[in-house]
Design an enzyme around this catalytic site. Structure first.
Site: not given
Ligand code: NAP
Length: 361
Positions: A14, A158, A251
């Protein structure tokens, strides 16, 4: 053989996972040796699995391209060959809680970006410069989970890195009321402009759940360690509005604050410029040398110009002035996917290693 600790990235395919991969390239203490994601990504090389969805502007590090992506639900298998795990999965909260606890019970330290455990009393939620003493609560957590070496530590949302560091440096003056409006980048939603064209030339005045997190999480970070886990602070009262703006990364927060003991402008600037935390004292590899940088120019900090300060790990501030309703107002800025996500988590892992919480298995 490498003397580095072996790191696994759960959710490594992700957006935040990719940031972990990029930040850990050439890291002096940690080396990515395992990557796990959902079953649909498992069984392919990382390069194949992320083909067409690598979101960073820097190329995919060569060293991870041939790592076989594992199924994150096969906890014992993934944990067997790593010394610690960084977790950034997008799943239901209860599923994330269970998954992270399962990894911790294998004796593996888990450093998480997810919000699932942010309010679990015996899980420390840490900004290393602000509340490193909260790591003490890990002893209680280990007892509950029945492990001597595993645990979960989490980083906060964040948004709060954009204003908590500047407010924390002024904590001695006892902030009483804080009003914050955040101007948040689209990468905070895991998106780029290509994925989210509706954000071009647009502002959206709502980010689900963000205001509650932005108001409550600082109080937990300013809270105290008790025999029953972390108890949140009652002060200051914080109210926020969180706005999505057409910016790729970074941000910004516009802050109004009043204090029980109003500092002078010179005292505020002095506290910001001299503020050092445990990461600076320990000289941790990802620690910014200068945590808070103040800009005298009226039109700084700017998101695009200043988000990368100190490799995206520094906080920038500007426009400090007295206010007619509150004591002061100012703006401050942080990089949401570096300091606010993967970089903040890597710094927590460095602190945990330096303080003896993470050892080779
Ligand atoms: N984006 C930001 O700036 C940010 C900041 C702070 C916190 N976060 C948090 O960090 C987390 C990830 O965010 P992201 O933006 O990186 O999301 P993302 O791009 O949608 O990536 C999600 C990840 O989770 C995996 N995943 C989804 N369903 C799964 C399952 N059932 N079992 C195992 N792995 C699974 C996905 O794997 P696949 O590729 O195989 O689907 C992918 O590796 C979230 O909880 C988000 O709230 C994000």
């Amino acid at each position: 053989m490498s003397s580095k600790l072996r790191a696994g990235i759960v959710g490594g395919t992700g957006m935040v996972g990719q940031r972990f991969i990029a930040l850990l390239e050439n890291h002096p203490w940690f080396q990515v040796t395992a990557i796990a994601a959902s079953a649909k990504s498992a069984g392919k090389t990382y390069e194949e699995s992320v083909s067409g969805r690598w979101k960073l502007s820097t190329p995919m590090p060569e060293a991870v391209k041939s790592i076989m992506v594992q199924d994150a639900s096969k906890v014992e298998e993934v944990a067997a060959d790593v010394d610690l795990i960084f977790c950034a999965v997008d799943m239901k909260k209860e599923e994330i809680k269970a998954l992270e606890e399962a990894y911790a019970r294998t004796g593996t330290p888990v450093i998480s970006n997810n919000s699932a455990h942010r309010w679990t009393p015996d899980v420390p939620m840490v900004i290393p410069e602000i509340n490193p003493e909260h790591l003490k609560v890990i002893a209680q957590q280990r007892k509950r989970l029945g492990t001597e070496t595993g645990f979960i530590a989490v980083k906060p949302n964040c948004s709060i890195q954009s204003y908590m560091p500047t407010m924390h440096a002024l904590h001695d003056f006892k902030p009483s009321k804080v009003v914050v409006t955040t101007y948040q980048a689209i990468s905070g939603a895991g998106k780029t402009f290509a994925d989210w064209p509706e954000m071009i030339d647009n502002v959206i005045p709502f980010i689900g759940g963000e205001e509650e997190k932005s108001e409550q999480e600082p109080l937990r970070i300013w809270g105290s360690v008790t025999d029953n886990g972390i108890v949140k602070s009652e002060q200051p009262v914080i109210t926020t509005q969180c706005i999505r703006v057409p910016v790729a990364d970074g941000h910004m927060a516009a802050v109004f604050a009043s204090f029980e003991q109003k500092p002078s402008k010179e005292e505020i600037l002095e506290r910001w410029s001299s503020f050092k935390g445990r990461p600076q004292e320990l000289g941790l590899p990802s620690a910014p040398k200068q945590f808070i940088t103040y800009f005298e120019e009226d039109n700084r900090p700017q998101t695009r110009l200043d988000r990368d300060i100190e490799n995206g790990m520094g906080i920038s501030a500007g426009r400090l002035r007295e206010d007619s309703l509150y004591d002061y107002k100012f703006v401050s800025l942080s990089h949401n996917t570096v300091r606010g996500a993967a970089g903040g988590a890597v710094l927590i892992a460095e602190l945990l290693k330096a303080e003896g919480y993470i050892q080779p298995k």
